[in-house]
Design a protein around this motif. Structure first.
Motif, PDB file in Angstrom:
ATOM      1  N   GLN A   1       1.037  -1.145  -0.011  1.00 23.14           N
ATOM      2  CA  GLN A   1       0.048   0.010  -0.019  1.00 23.14           C
ATOM      3  C   GLN A   1       1.166   1.250   0.013  1.00 23.14           C
ATOM      4  OE1 GLN A   1      -3.412  -0.065  -0.112  1.00 23.14           O
ATOM      5  NE2 GLN A   1      -3.138  -2.644  -0.041  1.00 23.14           N
ATOM      6  N   ILE A   2       0.244   2.356  -0.331  1.00 24.56           N
ATOM      7  CA  ILE A   2       1.001   3.770  -0.493  1.00 24.56           C
ATOM      8  C   ILE A   2       0.635   4.393   1.017  1.00 24.56           C
ATOM      9  CG2 ILE A   2       1.412   6.143  -1.343  1.00 24.56           C
ATOM     10  CD1 ILE A   2       0.807   4.730  -4.046  1.00 24.56           C
ATOM     11  N   GLY A   3       1.781   4.569   1.745  1.00 28.62           N
ATOM     12  CA  GLY A   3       1.583   5.214   3.234  1.00 28.62           C
ATOM     13  C   GLY A   3       1.406   6.703   3.021  1.00 28.62           C
ATOM     14  N   PRO A   4       1.142   7.327   4.166  1.00 25.78           N
ATOM     15  CA  PRO A   4       0.562   8.623   4.261  1.00 25.78           C
ATOM     16  C   PRO A   4       1.792   9.585   3.603  1.00 25.78           C
ATOM     17  CG  PRO A   4       0.048   7.583   6.281  1.00 25.78           C
ATOM     18  CD  PRO A   4       0.823   6.625   5.584  1.00 25.78           C
ATOM     19  N   ASN A   5       3.019   8.955   3.988  1.00 25.86           N
ATOM     20  CA  ASN A   5       4.304  10.004   3.361  1.00 25.86           C
ATOM     21  C   ASN A   5       4.406   9.604   1.864  1.00 25.86           C
ATOM     22  OD1 ASN A   5       5.005   7.375   3.618  1.00 25.86           O
ATOM     23  ND2 ASN A   5       7.000   8.302   4.853  1.00 25.86           N
ATOM     24  N   GLY A   6       3.815   8.908   1.176  1.00 26.68           N
ATOM     25  CA  GLY A   6       3.979   8.488  -0.171  1.00 26.68           C
ATOM     26  C   GLY A   6       4.908   7.284  -0.402  1.00 26.68           C
ATOM     27  N   GLY A   7       5.356   6.618   0.708  1.00 26.47           N
ATOM     28  CA  GLY A   7       6.008   5.517   0.516  1.00 26.47           C
ATOM     29  C   GLY A   7       5.372   4.082   0.701  1.00 26.47           C
ATOM     30  N   LEU A   8       6.166   3.183   0.203  1.00 27.00           N
ATOM     31  CA  LEU A   8       5.549   1.770   0.130  1.00 27.00           C
ATOM     32  C   LEU A   8       5.356   1.144   1.315  1.00 27.00           C
ATOM     33  CD1 LEU A   8       6.882   0.396  -3.380  1.00 27.00           C
ATOM     34  CD2 LEU A   8       4.948   2.079  -3.027  1.00 27.00           C
ATOM     35  N   VAL A   9       4.225   0.835   1.887  1.00 29.65           N
ATOM     36  CA  VAL A   9       3.990  -0.013   2.860  1.00 29.65           C
ATOM     37  C   VAL A   9       3.677  -1.580   2.768  1.00 29.65           C
ATOM     38  CG1 VAL A   9       2.954  -0.340   5.112  1.00 29.65           C
ATOM     39  CG2 VAL A   9       3.247   1.920   4.029  1.00 29.65           C
ATOM     40  N   GLY A  10       4.670  -2.500   3.515  1.00 31.09           N
ATOM     41  CA  GLY A  10       4.336  -3.911   3.222  1.00 31.09           C
ATOM     42  C   GLY A  10       5.167  -4.662   2.284  1.00 31.09           C
ATOM     43  N   PHE A  11       6.488  -3.594   1.941  1.00 27.47           N
ATOM     44  CA  PHE A  11       7.254  -4.337   1.041  1.00 27.47           C
ATOM     45  C   PHE A  11       8.390  -5.447   1.825  1.00 27.47           C
ATOM     46  CE2 PHE A  11      10.951  -3.828  -2.041  1.00 27.47           C
ATOM     47  CZ  PHE A  11      10.547  -4.583  -3.075  1.00 27.47           C
ATOM     48  N   GLY A  12       8.228  -5.204   3.160  1.00 30.17           N
ATOM     49  CA  GLY A  12       9.053  -6.015   4.096  1.00 30.17           C
ATOM     50  C   GLY A  12       8.503  -7.297   4.191  1.00 30.17           C
ATOM     51  N   MET A  13       7.241  -7.394   4.268  1.00 28.17           N
ATOM     52  CA  MET A  13       6.309  -8.801   4.307  1.00 28.17           C
ATOM     53  C   MET A  13       6.504  -9.332   2.818  1.00 28.17           C
ATOM     54  SD  MET A  13       2.360  -9.485   4.888  1.00 28.17           S
ATOM     55  CE  MET A  13       2.321  -8.591   6.440  1.00 28.17           C
ATOM     56  N   VAL A  14       6.594  -8.684   1.923  1.00 28.39           N
ATOM     57  CA  VAL A  14       6.833  -9.521   0.461  1.00 28.39           C
ATOM     58  C   VAL A  14       8.197  -9.916   0.500  1.00 28.39           C
ATOM     59  CG1 VAL A  14       7.168  -8.945  -1.949  1.00 28.39           C
ATOM     60  CG2 VAL A  14       5.382  -7.964  -0.713  1.00 28.39           C
ATOM     61  N   GLY A  15       8.908  -9.353   1.156  1.00 29.94           N
ATOM     62  CA  GLY A  15      10.435  -9.751   0.977  1.00 29.94           C
ATOM     63  C   GLY A  15      10.572 -11.135   1.798  1.00 29.94           C
ATOM     64  N   ASN A  16       9.799 -11.202   3.014  1.00 26.08           N
ATOM     65  CA  ASN A  16      10.233 -12.340   3.785  1.00 26.08           C
ATOM     66  C   ASN A  16       9.470 -13.708   3.064  1.00 26.08           C
ATOM     67  OD1 ASN A  16      11.051 -10.810   5.735  1.00 26.08           O
ATOM     68  ND2 ASN A  16       9.015 -10.463   6.824  1.00 26.08           N
ATOM     69  N   VAL A  17       8.271 -13.381   2.496  1.00 24.04           N
ATOM     70  CA  VAL A  17       7.556 -14.603   1.648  1.00 24.04           C
ATOM     71  C   VAL A  17       8.355 -14.810   0.634  1.00 24.04           C
ATOM     72  CG1 VAL A  17       5.585 -15.140   0.379  1.00 24.04           C
ATOM     73  CG2 VAL A  17       5.198 -13.869   2.427  1.00 24.04           C
ATOM     74  N   ALA A  18       9.093 -14.070  -0.103  1.00 24.25           N
ATOM     75  CA  ALA A  18       9.825 -14.511  -1.010  1.00 24.25           C
ATOM     76  C   ALA A  18      11.146 -15.180  -0.727  1.00 24.25           C
ATOM     77  CB  ALA A  18      10.179 -13.145  -1.951  1.00 24.25           C
ATOM     78  N   ALA A  19      11.765 -14.917   0.504  1.00 22.37           N
ATOM     79  CA  ALA A  19      12.967 -15.538   1.030  1.00 22.37           C
ATOM     80  C   ALA A  19      12.622 -16.777   1.053  1.00 22.37           C
ATOM     81  CB  ALA A  19      13.571 -14.566   1.993  1.00 22.37           C
ATOM     82  N   VAL A  20      11.334 -17.185   1.792  1.00 27.13           N
ATOM     83  CA  VAL A  20      10.989 -18.475   2.219  1.00 27.13           C
ATOM     84  C   VAL A  20      10.731 -19.472   1.118  1.00 27.13           C
ATOM     85  CG1 VAL A  20       9.017 -19.871   3.137  1.00 27.13           C
ATOM     86  CG2 VAL A  20       9.780 -17.697   4.320  1.00 27.13           C
ATOM     87  N   LEU A  21      10.156 -18.776  -0.172  1.00 27.54           N
ATOM     88  CA  LEU A  21       9.854 -19.329  -1.519  1.00 27.54           C
ATOM     89  C   LEU A  21      11.404 -19.684  -1.917  1.00 27.54           C
ATOM     90  CD1 LEU A  21       7.058 -17.307  -3.061  1.00 27.54           C
ATOM     91  CD2 LEU A  21       6.935 -19.524  -2.095  1.00 27.54           C
ATOM     92  N   SER A  22      12.306 -19.052  -2.024  1.00 24.28           N
ATOM     93  CA  SER A  22      13.953 -19.176  -2.400  1.00 24.28           C
ATOM     94  C   SER A  22      14.329 -20.535  -1.725  1.00 24.28           C
ATOM     95  CB  SER A  22      14.543 -18.071  -2.160  1.00 24.28           C
ATOM     96  OG  SER A  22      14.164 -17.076  -2.835  1.00 24.28           O
ATOM     97  N   LEU A  23      14.082 -20.599  -0.475  1.00 24.58           N
ATOM     98  CA  LEU A  23      14.836 -21.448   0.437  1.00 24.58           C
ATOM     99  C   LEU A  23      14.005 -23.016  -0.119  1.00 24.58           C
ATOM    100  CD1 LEU A  23      15.083 -19.809   3.941  1.00 24.58           C
ATOM    101  CD2 LEU A  23      16.659 -20.265   2.118  1.00 24.58           C
ATOM    102  N   ALA A  24      12.480 -22.881  -0.262  1.00 23.53           N
ATOM    103  CA  ALA A  24      11.651 -23.956  -0.449  1.00 23.53           C
ATOM    104  C   ALA A  24      12.402 -24.520  -1.760  1.00 23.53           C
ATOM    105  CB  ALA A  24      10.327 -23.577  -0.751  1.00 23.53           C
ATOM    106  N   GLY A  25      12.651 -23.594  -2.929  1.00 17.84           N
ATOM    107  CA  GLY A  25      13.331 -24.063  -4.074  1.00 17.84           C
ATOM    108  C   GLY A  25      14.297 -24.669  -3.848  1.00 17.84           C
ATOM    109  N   ILE A  26      15.382 -24.765  -2.885  1.00 16.85           N
ATOM    110  CA  ILE A  26      16.439 -25.436  -2.572  1.00 16.85           C
ATOM    111  C   ILE A  26      16.084 -26.934  -2.336  1.00 16.85           C
ATOM    112  CG2 ILE A  26      18.420 -25.602  -1.283  1.00 16.85           C
ATOM    113  CD1 ILE A  26      18.568 -22.546  -1.150  1.00 16.85           C
ATOM    114  N   VAL A  27      15.302 -26.945  -1.481  1.00 14.46           N
ATOM    115  CA  VAL A  27      14.784 -28.279  -1.024  1.00 14.46           C
ATOM    116  C   VAL A  27      14.437 -29.093  -2.218  1.00 14.46           C
ATOM    117  CG1 VAL A  27      13.038 -29.601   0.531  1.00 14.46           C
ATOM    118  CG2 VAL A  27      14.384 -27.468   1.474  1.00 14.46           C
ATOM    119  N   LEU A  28      13.080 -28.475  -3.167  1.00 16.77           N
ATOM    120  CA  LEU A  28      12.816 -29.283  -4.235  1.00 16.77           C
ATOM    121  C   LEU A  28      14.094 -29.444  -5.303  1.00 16.77           C
ATOM    122  CD1 LEU A  28      10.548 -30.258  -5.979  1.00 16.77           C
ATOM    123  CD2 LEU A  28      10.093 -27.843  -6.557  1.00 16.77           C
ATOM    124  N   ALA A  29      14.938 -28.667  -5.443  1.00 16.86           N
ATOM    125  CA  ALA A  29      15.867 -28.890  -6.388  1.00 16.86           C
ATOM    126  C   ALA A  29      16.758 -30.330  -5.978  1.00 16.86           C
ATOM    127  CB  ALA A  29      16.917 -27.719  -6.324  1.00 16.86           C
TER     128      ALA A  29
END
Length: 382
Positions: A347-375
């Protein structure tokens, strides 16, 4: 490289689309999804006949259609028109990477395949080094349409080169599938829907979705949250792409020398770390932003060489083209799903910045680690 520039330059142009069309974060995700969804449909269609025809000639036809899609994109006058133009671009340019990977996987000897794929994948880095910075500078000087017009002129020369120099590659579908245990023989699609092939598609989805969930919004994040001026944004791509141009082929050569999985595991772990760093970055000076972005881009690109090498060794030769095209469909689906997920969370915060990008990064990192297990599972049963 031109089709990569067309796709990659769309994401850092997000700030221009916000200003020109009043686009919201969800609209930026819609632009990416229009491209990837249409590319997925086109990839399924091409996979039904790719092994029956000369792949070089198919590549030429698709590339000409891609050139036309650039003209349609540059002439878009509203957000809805731009969405339709990106759907057309996805139907053509969106399948070019899979076609090229299929060609390389077919002609490169197995012992040199990862290195050859790494050299091809360095086109991603080269497009970041040359295409994205140049596109951003052109957009700042002449409007968002300018990068696509410039790619049109470059693409005309590419068409001439393809027609003159691309060697013929005879169709392979007529060859018999090997009678290996567990390998279905009645038809290509019977094989590419087997359990092992589906595992390869899931690996592709994990790698691409974890990557593009971040890339789709990293440029607005650098500008709005990290505090990098839009005029300095090209330097982020220039440095990261310049390093990746050398490290991506190196990852391929290391995969040929030391094995696909060990190199994929190392680059996957480092890319997960880079994702977390990039998505949680606070306000930084330009030097700090250059360091963080380089860690992210370098290792995200580096893991592609062993990934594609692992995938190319899953199917037998007679159906490799169909498998790689359907894998390209999975790539587009993963890219679109990653971008849509980010658009739903951010979402766009009151100051114009992006809110929630950190959560996106956490999920993306978990998917990356799951890829190692599958590979690991896929290469253990190779």
């Amino acid at each position: 490289m031109t089709h990569l520039i067309d796709f990659m330059v769309m994401m850092p142009l997000g700030a221009h689309f916000i200003d020109a069309f009043g686009a919201a974060p969800a609209d930026l995700a819609r632009l990416v999804f229009a491209y990837t969804a249409s590319a997925a449909v086109a990839g399924v269609l091409v996979s039904t006949f790719i092994d029956r025809f000369d792949r070089g000639r198919v590549l030429c036809v698709v590339y000409v259609a891609f050139l036309l899609s650039l003209l349609v994109t540059a002439s878009a006058g509203s957000l809805d028109e731009l969405v339709r133009a990106r759907a057309f671009a996805g139907m053509s340019g969106g399948v070019l990477s899979a076609l090229i990977q299929s060609l390389v996987s077919e002609v490169a000897p197995p012992g040199q395949r990862a290195g050859a794929i790494g050299r091809v994948m360095s086109g991603h880095a080269l497009s970041a080094v040359i295409g994205v910075p140049a596109g951003l500078w052109l957009a700042a000087a002449s409007g968002w349409q300018a990068p696509f017009v410039a790619v049109v002129f470059v693409s005309l020369w590419v068409v001439v080169g393809l027609l003159r120099h691309l060697p013929p590659l005879p169709p392979r579908r007529g060859s018999a599938l090997p009678d290996a245990p567990g390998t279905p023989t009645p038809g290509a699609f019977r094989y590419v829907l087997s359990r092992r092939a589906l595992g390869g598609f899931v690996l592709t989805f994990l790698v691409t979705s974890s990557c593009y969930a971040v890339i789709a919004y990293i440029a607005p994040y650098w500008v709005k949250n990290v505090g990098i001026a839009e005029t300095r944004l090209p330097w982020i791509y220039l440095l990261a792409g310049g390093i990746s141009f050398f490290t991506t082929p190196l990852a391929g050569r290391l995969a040929d020398r030391h094995g696909r999985f060990p190199v994929f595991a190392v680059t996957g772990l480092l890319s997960a770390a880079g994702i977390v760093l990039a998505t949680h970055a606070p306000a930084l000076p330009l030097a700090g932003a250059l360091c963080v972005s380089s860690v992210f881009f370098v290792f995200v690109y580096a893991r592609w060489a062993p990934t594609v090498a692992i995938l190319a060794e899953l199917p037998p030769g007679p159906v490799r083209g169909a498998f790689m095209m359907l894998n390209g469909v999975t790539t587009q689906f993963g890219m679109g799903a990653g971008a849509m997920f980010s658009g739903a969370v951010i979402q766009i915060g009151p100051n114009g910045g992006l809110v929630g990008f950190g959560m996106v990064g956490n999920v993306a990192a978990v998917l990356s680690l799951a890829g190692i297990v599958l590979a690991r599972r896929l290469t253990r049963h190779a």
